[in-house]
Scaffold this active site. Sequence first.
Site, PDB file in Angstrom:
ATOM      1  N   ARG A  64       0.747  -1.151  -0.026  1.00  0.00           N
ATOM      2  CA  ARG A  64       0.048  -0.070  -0.086  1.00  0.00           C
ATOM      3  C   ARG A  64       0.752   1.359  -0.028  1.00  0.00           C
ATOM      4  NH1 ARG A  64      -2.333  -3.527  -1.127  1.00  0.00           N
ATOM      5  NH2 ARG A  64      -4.340  -4.298  -0.635  1.00  0.00           N
ATOM      6  N   SER A  94     -11.588   0.349   2.824  1.00  0.00           N
ATOM      7  CA  SER A  94     -10.709  -0.198   3.940  1.00  0.00           C
ATOM      8  C   SER A  94      -9.807   0.827   4.783  1.00  0.00           C
ATOM      9  CB  SER A  94      -9.518  -1.019   3.822  1.00  0.00           C
ATOM     10  OG  SER A  94      -9.999  -2.273   3.056  1.00  0.00           O
ATOM     11  N   GLU A 151      -5.340   3.687   6.054  1.00  0.00           N
ATOM     12  CA  GLU A 151      -5.123   3.466   4.597  1.00  0.00           C
ATOM     13  C   GLU A 151      -5.817   4.600   3.968  1.00  0.00           C
ATOM     14  OE1 GLU A 151      -6.618   0.094   1.434  1.00  0.00           O
ATOM     15  OE2 GLU A 151      -5.504  -0.490   3.215  1.00  0.00           O
TER      16      GLU A 151
END
EC number: 1.3.1.98
Length: 322
Positions: free
Chosen positions: A182, A231, A301
């Site tokens: 990520r 998320s 995130e």
Amino acid sequence: MTTRGEKLLASLGDRLSGLRGRITVDAEMDKITWFRAGGLADALFQPADEDDLAAFLKAVPHELPLTVVGIGSNLLVRDGGIEGFVVRLSAKGFGDAAVVAPNRIRAGAALPDKRLAAVAYEAGIGGFHFYHGIPGAIGGALRMNAGANGVETRERVVEVHALDRQGKRHVLSNADMGYAYRHSAAPDNFIFTSAVFEGFAEDKEAIKAAMDAVQHHRETVQPIREKTGGSTFKNPEGTSAWKVIDEAGCRGLMVGAAQMSPMHCNFMINTGAATGYELEYLGETVRARVLENSGIRLHWEIRRIGTFRPGHAVQEFLGQLL
């Protein structure tokens, strides 16, 4: 009374004359974020195409704050708004996709991830089914190495095209992007405009089955019909974010109209008229409780941008257990 955005535009004089894109003063960011929350941007610029974006970047003083956003799916805007310019690539100028070589697709940064999956399916190119379930656009996927169902963006990227803060064009290789979980190591001031991806030849029925499986999973375990940013936290090493959130007793936890979804407790949702403050305060409450319960420091995130409203700042982990 002159607004902050009006003052900004007035200060630039005729620097922006000749641009073909759209400039919106005092732009309502809650209208373009999936959370439907947050304050105003001083000004929002939607360039007509890459040349128009380059001209804008060359014209705007380098010291002026500039923030790039995508389709707003993974974005939390604070209630104090965003200083300077927000740049949002238009679908018309940056949302194209085309097969450019066997198993290769060039896609604009404003193309929805789901659309890239569809283009790959139509061309019989495998390896893109995971994008069918990611609620974002290609620019964000490139920046954060978006992934799902065991596949990540870095596995598909060949090269990325970008403009820097001075409007200069760059082409980055997969290695140049410095991908990790990520995360990409590309310079923060680069604005991605397009990328070339590569998959592999695959039977269309197999691709369709994989896409259907992704869609079924989303519909059965994720609150996709809510005002959410996807998320909320990255998965800690060796476990899942939702598990440690659940173990800390945060499933369904609410702050005002903000809630950790009872369906999937790593999804934060706006149940009504939640403010940016309520959403971020909820997230930091979850981080504090997870840290206290398991010793795990969750990392956001969701991207949080802008300034806090006076008296409504939110400290990391609520300023506790640091």
